[in-house]
Write a protein that holds these residues in place. Structure first.
Motif, PDB file in Angstrom:
ATOM      1  N   THR A  18      11.976 -29.974 -34.373  1.00 38.58           N
ATOM      2  CA  THR A  18      10.995 -29.105 -34.424  1.00 38.58           C
ATOM      3  C   THR A  18      11.418 -27.536 -34.447  1.00 38.58           C
ATOM      4  O   THR A  18      12.364 -27.501 -33.826  1.00 38.58           O
ATOM      5  CB  THR A  18       9.843 -29.435 -33.345  1.00 38.58           C
ATOM      6  N   TYR A  19      10.146 -26.721 -34.807  1.00 40.71           N
ATOM      7  CA  TYR A  19      10.576 -25.369 -34.889  1.00 40.71           C
ATOM      8  C   TYR A  19      10.895 -25.224 -33.369  1.00 40.71           C
ATOM      9  O   TYR A  19      11.771 -23.978 -33.131  1.00 40.71           O
ATOM     10  CB  TYR A  19       9.586 -24.770 -35.641  1.00 40.71           C
ATOM     11  N   PHE A  20      10.017 -25.366 -32.635  1.00 40.22           N
ATOM     12  CA  PHE A  20      10.175 -25.020 -31.147  1.00 40.22           C
ATOM     13  C   PHE A  20      11.589 -25.458 -30.481  1.00 40.22           C
ATOM     14  O   PHE A  20      11.960 -24.697 -29.605  1.00 40.22           O
ATOM     15  CB  PHE A  20       8.934 -25.755 -30.315  1.00 40.22           C
ATOM     16  N   ALA A  21      12.019 -26.737 -30.880  1.00 37.65           N
ATOM     17  CA  ALA A  21      13.170 -26.774 -30.335  1.00 37.65           C
ATOM     18  C   ALA A  21      14.336 -25.890 -30.496  1.00 37.65           C
ATOM     19  O   ALA A  21      15.225 -25.504 -29.623  1.00 37.65           O
ATOM     20  CB  ALA A  21      13.716 -28.246 -30.662  1.00 37.65           C
ATOM     21  N   SER A  22      14.521 -25.388 -31.962  1.00 33.76           N
ATOM     22  CA  SER A  22      15.294 -24.426 -32.323  1.00 33.76           C
ATOM     23  C   SER A  22      15.006 -23.173 -31.541  1.00 33.76           C
ATOM     24  O   SER A  22      16.093 -22.330 -31.061  1.00 33.76           O
ATOM     25  CB  SER A  22      15.151 -24.003 -33.829  1.00 33.76           C
ATOM     26  N   ASP A  23      13.738 -22.769 -31.473  1.00 31.10           N
ATOM     27  CA  ASP A  23      13.486 -21.479 -30.686  1.00 31.10           C
ATOM     28  C   ASP A  23      13.896 -21.498 -29.246  1.00 31.10           C
ATOM     29  O   ASP A  23      14.347 -20.510 -28.687  1.00 31.10           O
ATOM     30  CB  ASP A  23      11.775 -21.221 -30.629  1.00 31.10           C
ATOM     31  N   ILE A  24      13.865 -22.744 -28.707  1.00 29.95           N
ATOM     32  CA  ILE A  24      14.316 -22.757 -27.143  1.00 29.95           C
ATOM     33  C   ILE A  24      15.903 -22.426 -27.109  1.00 29.95           C
ATOM     34  O   ILE A  24      16.177 -21.608 -26.406  1.00 29.95           O
ATOM     35  CB  ILE A  24      13.893 -24.192 -26.607  1.00 29.95           C
ATOM     36  N   ALA A  25      16.419 -23.184 -28.112  1.00 31.23           N
ATOM     37  CA  ALA A  25      18.115 -22.891 -28.152  1.00 31.23           C
ATOM     38  C   ALA A  25      18.287 -21.505 -28.163  1.00 31.23           C
ATOM     39  O   ALA A  25      19.202 -20.980 -27.961  1.00 31.23           O
ATOM     40  CB  ALA A  25      18.767 -24.070 -29.016  1.00 31.23           C
ATOM     41  N   TYR A  26      17.559 -20.711 -29.386  1.00 35.24           N
ATOM     42  CA  TYR A  26      17.812 -19.524 -29.518  1.00 35.24           C
ATOM     43  C   TYR A  26      17.548 -18.533 -28.504  1.00 35.24           C
ATOM     44  O   TYR A  26      18.502 -17.617 -28.059  1.00 35.24           O
ATOM     45  CB  TYR A  26      16.991 -19.150 -30.628  1.00 35.24           C
ATOM     46  N   HIS A  27      16.483 -18.903 -27.871  1.00 34.99           N
ATOM     47  CA  HIS A  27      16.056 -17.960 -26.371  1.00 34.99           C
ATOM     48  C   HIS A  27      17.090 -18.081 -25.392  1.00 34.99           C
ATOM     49  O   HIS A  27      17.536 -17.264 -24.818  1.00 34.99           O
ATOM     50  CB  HIS A  27      14.856 -17.922 -25.958  1.00 34.99           C
ATOM     51  N   ARG A  28      17.619 -19.230 -25.250  1.00 40.80           N
ATOM     52  CA  ARG A  28      18.720 -19.679 -24.296  1.00 40.80           C
ATOM     53  C   ARG A  28      20.012 -18.823 -24.690  1.00 40.80           C
ATOM     54  O   ARG A  28      20.749 -18.532 -23.906  1.00 40.80           O
ATOM     55  CB  ARG A  28      19.000 -21.144 -24.277  1.00 40.80           C
ATOM     56  N   ASN A  29      20.354 -18.935 -26.170  1.00 36.98           N
ATOM     57  CA  ASN A  29      21.537 -18.038 -26.403  1.00 36.98           C
ATOM     58  C   ASN A  29      21.521 -16.722 -26.016  1.00 36.98           C
ATOM     59  O   ASN A  29      22.151 -16.076 -25.749  1.00 36.98           O
ATOM     60  CB  ASN A  29      21.560 -18.288 -27.815  1.00 36.98           C
ATOM     61  N   LYS A  30      20.222 -15.986 -26.131  1.00 35.96           N
ATOM     62  CA  LYS A  30      20.046 -14.647 -25.877  1.00 35.96           C
ATOM     63  C   LYS A  30      20.340 -14.410 -24.320  1.00 35.96           C
ATOM     64  O   LYS A  30      21.125 -13.409 -24.064  1.00 35.96           O
ATOM     65  CB  LYS A  30      18.515 -14.226 -26.038  1.00 35.96           C
ATOM     66  N   PHE A  31      19.991 -15.516 -23.485  1.00 30.63           N
ATOM     67  CA  PHE A  31      20.146 -15.534 -22.054  1.00 30.63           C
ATOM     68  C   PHE A  31      21.678 -15.752 -21.699  1.00 30.63           C
ATOM     69  O   PHE A  31      22.296 -14.767 -20.918  1.00 30.63           O
ATOM     70  CB  PHE A  31      19.284 -16.442 -21.344  1.00 30.63           C
ATOM     71  N   ASP A  32      22.118 -16.446 -22.583  1.00 27.64           N
ATOM     72  CA  ASP A  32      23.785 -16.708 -22.368  1.00 27.64           C
ATOM     73  C   ASP A  32      24.482 -15.241 -22.820  1.00 27.64           C
ATOM     74  O   ASP A  32      25.720 -15.202 -22.511  1.00 27.64           O
ATOM     75  CB  ASP A  32      24.122 -17.816 -23.125  1.00 27.64           C
ATOM     76  N   ARG A  33      24.029 -14.444 -23.714  1.00 25.42           N
ATOM     77  CA  ARG A  33      24.394 -13.406 -24.077  1.00 25.42           C
ATOM     78  C   ARG A  33      24.265 -12.136 -23.175  1.00 25.42           C
ATOM     79  O   ARG A  33      24.814 -10.978 -23.393  1.00 25.42           O
ATOM     80  CB  ARG A  33      24.285 -12.873 -25.824  1.00 25.42           C
ATOM     81  N   GLY A  34      23.691 -12.472 -22.136  1.00 16.89           N
ATOM     82  CA  GLY A  34      23.624 -11.457 -21.036  1.00 16.89           C
ATOM     83  C   GLY A  34      22.175 -10.859 -20.986  1.00 16.89           C
ATOM     84  O   GLY A  34      22.219  -9.668 -20.357  1.00 16.89           O
ATOM     85  N   PHE A  35      21.131 -11.164 -21.710  1.00 19.82           N
ATOM     86  CA  PHE A  35      19.811 -10.648 -21.719  1.00 19.82           C
ATOM     87  C   PHE A  35      18.913 -11.382 -20.860  1.00 19.82           C
ATOM     88  O   PHE A  35      18.589 -12.618 -21.022  1.00 19.82           O
ATOM     89  CB  PHE A  35      19.450 -10.541 -23.252  1.00 19.82           C
ATOM     90  N   HIS A  36      18.574 -10.750 -19.742  1.00 16.51           N
ATOM     91  CA  HIS A  36      17.372 -11.271 -19.194  1.00 16.51           C
ATOM     92  C   HIS A  36      16.000 -10.544 -19.371  1.00 16.51           C
ATOM     93  O   HIS A  36      15.201 -11.106 -18.646  1.00 16.51           O
ATOM     94  CB  HIS A  36      17.819 -10.981 -17.590  1.00 16.51           C
ATOM     95  N   ASN A  37      16.093  -9.475 -19.971  1.00  9.04           N
ATOM     96  CA  ASN A  37      14.785  -8.756 -20.291  1.00  9.04           C
ATOM     97  C   ASN A  37      14.648  -8.755 -21.836  1.00  9.04           C
ATOM     98  O   ASN A  37      15.532  -8.359 -22.471  1.00  9.04           O
ATOM     99  CB  ASN A  37      14.911  -7.485 -20.057  1.00  9.04           C
ATOM    100  N   LEU A  38      13.693  -9.803 -22.320  1.00  5.64           N
ATOM    101  CA  LEU A  38      13.483 -10.028 -23.839  1.00  5.64           C
ATOM    102  C   LEU A  38      12.220  -9.650 -24.126  1.00  5.64           C
ATOM    103  O   LEU A  38      11.068  -9.720 -23.416  1.00  5.64           O
ATOM    104  CB  LEU A  38      13.832 -11.507 -23.800  1.00  5.64           C
ATOM    105  N   VAL A  39      12.063  -9.157 -25.363  1.00  4.63           N
ATOM    106  CA  VAL A  39      10.803  -8.603 -26.005  1.00  4.63           C
ATOM    107  C   VAL A  39      10.895  -9.139 -27.485  1.00  4.63           C
ATOM    108  O   VAL A  39      11.767  -9.016 -28.116  1.00  4.63           O
ATOM    109  CB  VAL A  39      10.552  -6.987 -26.083  1.00  4.63           C
ATOM    110  N   ASP A  40       9.807  -9.873 -27.672  1.00  5.52           N
ATOM    111  CA  ASP A  40       9.693 -10.500 -29.105  1.00  5.52           C
ATOM    112  C   ASP A  40       8.397 -10.065 -29.637  1.00  5.52           C
ATOM    113  O   ASP A  40       7.422  -9.950 -28.795  1.00  5.52           O
ATOM    114  CB  ASP A  40       9.410 -12.086 -29.075  1.00  5.52           C
ATOM    115  N   VAL A  41       8.545  -9.338 -30.843  1.00 10.29           N
ATOM    116  CA  VAL A  41       7.533  -8.890 -31.597  1.00 10.29           C
ATOM    117  C   VAL A  41       7.092  -9.891 -32.836  1.00 10.29           C
ATOM    118  O   VAL A  41       7.957 -10.171 -33.408  1.00 10.29           O
ATOM    119  CB  VAL A  41       7.826  -7.403 -32.452  1.00 10.29           C
ATOM    120  N   TRP A  42       5.769 -10.355 -32.640  1.00 13.73           N
ATOM    121  CA  TRP A  42       5.365 -11.462 -33.364  1.00 13.73           C
ATOM    122  C   TRP A  42       4.180 -10.921 -34.503  1.00 13.73           C
ATOM    123  O   TRP A  42       3.344 -10.094 -33.957  1.00 13.73           O
ATOM    124  CB  TRP A  42       5.048 -12.682 -32.925  1.00 13.73           C
ATOM    125  N   GLY A  43       3.924 -11.787 -35.292  1.00 15.83           N
ATOM    126  CA  GLY A  43       2.777 -11.482 -36.139  1.00 15.83           C
ATOM    127  C   GLY A  43       1.375 -12.231 -35.596  1.00 15.83           C
ATOM    128  O   GLY A  43       1.479 -12.804 -34.481  1.00 15.83           O
TER     129      GLY A  43
END
Length: 593
Positions: free
Chosen positions: A334-359
């Protein structure tokens, strides 16, 4: 106590003094974290107000009003305080001495372009993901608002001391890019001379895919025609995505927007490193993924509901309303499964503070992504989703017709080409992001007070016009170079700035650093746009007042000392306007043409 001009900004210093007085008065180790100092809603109540007595009364075992009277008595002895009043059940209103405001102007001239910078971010890494439009066509005016908002927010956070990464998530792994490829293949056949007739329903009809078809024809000739779809689809898809992303980057460049990272969704499962599968296994090992059935939805139907045994994420354990599917019935993610992996990737890159701008159409998606981030980061990362509402495009109050090039919407580039980058950027920010925005193409280019972007830019240009006139008429040695001019004006007789209208303008300048910090903390760049309009209004009003009252004019031909003092004030306005416009990504012209 440190001198007021040596602090980062005025509010911090006043708050420190309020804290000191409260501690001395109470004689106990009081919790001062809830004590705030801020401008009163009614400016007639003074320059600043504090809730100190209200929040400390319980610890002091006193009535708020009685404690307020005691604190006020001590504050009256502070060297920066002109008057203190207690209002209502215990609010304390402070009026500061005029020297505070002239000292603040000195601080602006010392800091120059650095005025407004803050260290509250302390170098913390922040990932701001914005735009992330599907690479299936040119950017439209709705994407434009999200692009401007995200870019301005990133600049605001940088000014406040955060280490910001601007990121674009390329949705290049879903069914929509296969539709793009099929649409481009039709244009490829057209480029080879075939009459393709009407574009079938379900494909993208816009003319923007014609260049893709031409490029495919130039690269492959007629070879793709002999291949089955399974063979030509990946080739056409890759070429189409590449060309669409180049077009999108060009559209963004027209707004002076550039991302640091373009992250491909397809990369999550490419190259033998399936990050989506890894993430599902990670969550399963924690007990956050299971095989089960979802109950039928109550009320409105749920898009991803299927009455079958399936792989589910325990989103309800992390604040969501229902557990969420991770695999479709055909076994794909599902798109959601990919989204989980993507946000985990952000965390693994050292980002603990995330901002998403959505429509505007993604509001219902927030809870599940917040739940996923809590799960994959063990609560160590925070996500703030900023929803950007729709833009209604008008011309003289009438809806604008759709674009022929795009097929069914008005493109970002068409809007920028018509009214200019500055008008687009400022007006996209001159309303809170979660409110619908009416964008009138005719009004945003008017040269009047009713057009905020013109009014603010005109304030900056007026300041430079005043410098030019003063150099010709009074201060012939006034430097043109801003850095040298700042030092030159720093020796002005600031105590001559004593008129209430002048002090009011200085007060407005002094709150700029506080405004920046508050806007950054709330992730609300529109606060800067509002502040700039108010500052420009006060500046223009003082200039107008000088036409009727000659003693208030910025340039006094027979009084060089007063002229220099007022030019220092004008320099303060110019410096702050330029800083704020820079945050918004809007130009600060020295002349208006």
């Amino acid at each position: 106590m440190a001198d007021i001009s040596s602090t980062q900004h005025l509010f911090a210093q006043v708050l420190a003094r309020v804290h000191a007085v409260c501690t001395a008065e109470l004689g106990i180790a009081a919790d001062l974290s809830r004590v705030v100092v801020e401008p009163p809603k009614d400016p007639t109540h003074g320059d600043m107000a504090t809730n100190a007595a209200m929040v400390l009364a319980k610890e002091a075992k006193a009535k708020p009003r009685d404690l307020a009277d005691k604190i006020a008595g001590r504050l009256r002895a502070e060297d920066i305080v002109a008057a203190v009043d207690v209002a209502g059940p215990g609010f304390i209103n402070l009026t500061l001495k005029s020297s505070v405001w002239t000292d603040s102007l000195r601080a602006i001239l010392r800091a120059g372009n650095a005025f407004g910078e803050s260290a509250i971010g302390a170098g913390e890494k922040v990932n701001v993901e914005y735009v992330s439009a599907n690479p299936t066509g040119p950017m439209h005016v709705g994407h434009c608002r999200g692009a401007v908002f995200g870019d301005a927010l990133a600049s605001l956070l940088q000014l406040s001391g955060f280490d910001v990464t601007r990121e674009y998530y390329i949705n290049d792994a879903g069914a929509q890019v296969d539709v793009l490829a099929r649409s481009a293949f039709l244009r490829y056949r057209e480029a080879l001379g075939e009459n393709i007739g009407e574009i079938p329903d379900g494909l993208y009809p816009g003319d923007y895919l014609k260049p893709v078809g031409v490029a495919l024809a130039a690269e492959h000739g007629k070879a793709l025609l002999a291949k089955p779809e399974a063979e030509w689809l990946p080739l056409v898809r890759a070429k189409s995505i590449d060309m669409m992303m180049e077009a999108i980057k060009g559209d963004l460049a027209a707004l002076n927007i550039a991302h640091d990272v373009f992250f491909s969704e397809r990369s999550l499962v490419a190259g033998g490193n399936n990050r989506v599968a890894e993430t599902i296994d990670f969550l399963r090992a924690k007990g956050d993924v299971y095989e089960g059935r979802l109950p039928p939805p109550k009320g409105a139907p749920v898009d991803d509901y299927e009455d079958r045994e399936q792989t589910l994420f325990r989103a309800t354990n992390f604040g969501d309303d229902v557990d969420r599917p991770l695999l479709k019935s055909d076994g794909s993610y599902t798109y959601f499964a990919s989204d989980i992996a993507y946000h985990r990737n952000k965390f693994d890159r050292g980002f603990h503070n995330l901002v998403d701008v959505w429509g505007a159409d993604h509001g219902g998606y927030i809870k599940r992504v917040e739940a996923a981030i809590k799960a994959v980061t063990d609560g160590k990362a925070t996500l703030d989703v900023k929803i950007v509402q729709l833009v209604k495009l008008l011309r003289n109050g009438e809806p604008v017709k759709m674009s022929k090039r795009s097929g069914d919407f008005v493109t970002l580039r068409e809007v920028v080409d018509e009214v200019g980058k500055d008008a687009v950027r400022f007006m996209m920010l001159y309303r809170k992001n979660d409110a619908v925005l009416d964008f009138d193409l005719a009004k945003v280019i008017e040269q009047s007070r009713d057009n905020p972007v013109f009014y603010v830019q005109y304030g900056h240009a007026r300041g430079h016009s005043i410098f030019r006139t003063a150099r010709e008429e009074v201060l012939h040695d006034l430097p043109e170079d801003e850095g040298i001019r700042l030092a030159y004006l720093a020796s002005a007789a600031f105590d001559r700035l004593a008129d209430p209208a002048e002090l009011s303008l200085l007060r407005k300048l002094a709150v700029y650093p506080r405004t920046v910090e508050a806007a950054a903390a709330a992730h609300e760049p529109h606060r800067i746009a509002f502040y700039l309009y108010d500052l420009a209004s006060d500046f223009h009003a003082l200039w107008t007042k000088g036409r009727d009252l000659p003693y208030l004019r910025f340039i006094i031909k027979d009084d060089a000392e007063m002229t220099k003092a007022r030019l220092a004030m004008v320099q303060g306005v110019v410096t702050v306007l330029a800083s704020g416009l820079g945050v918004l990504g809007v130009g600060a012209p020295n002349e208006m043409r």
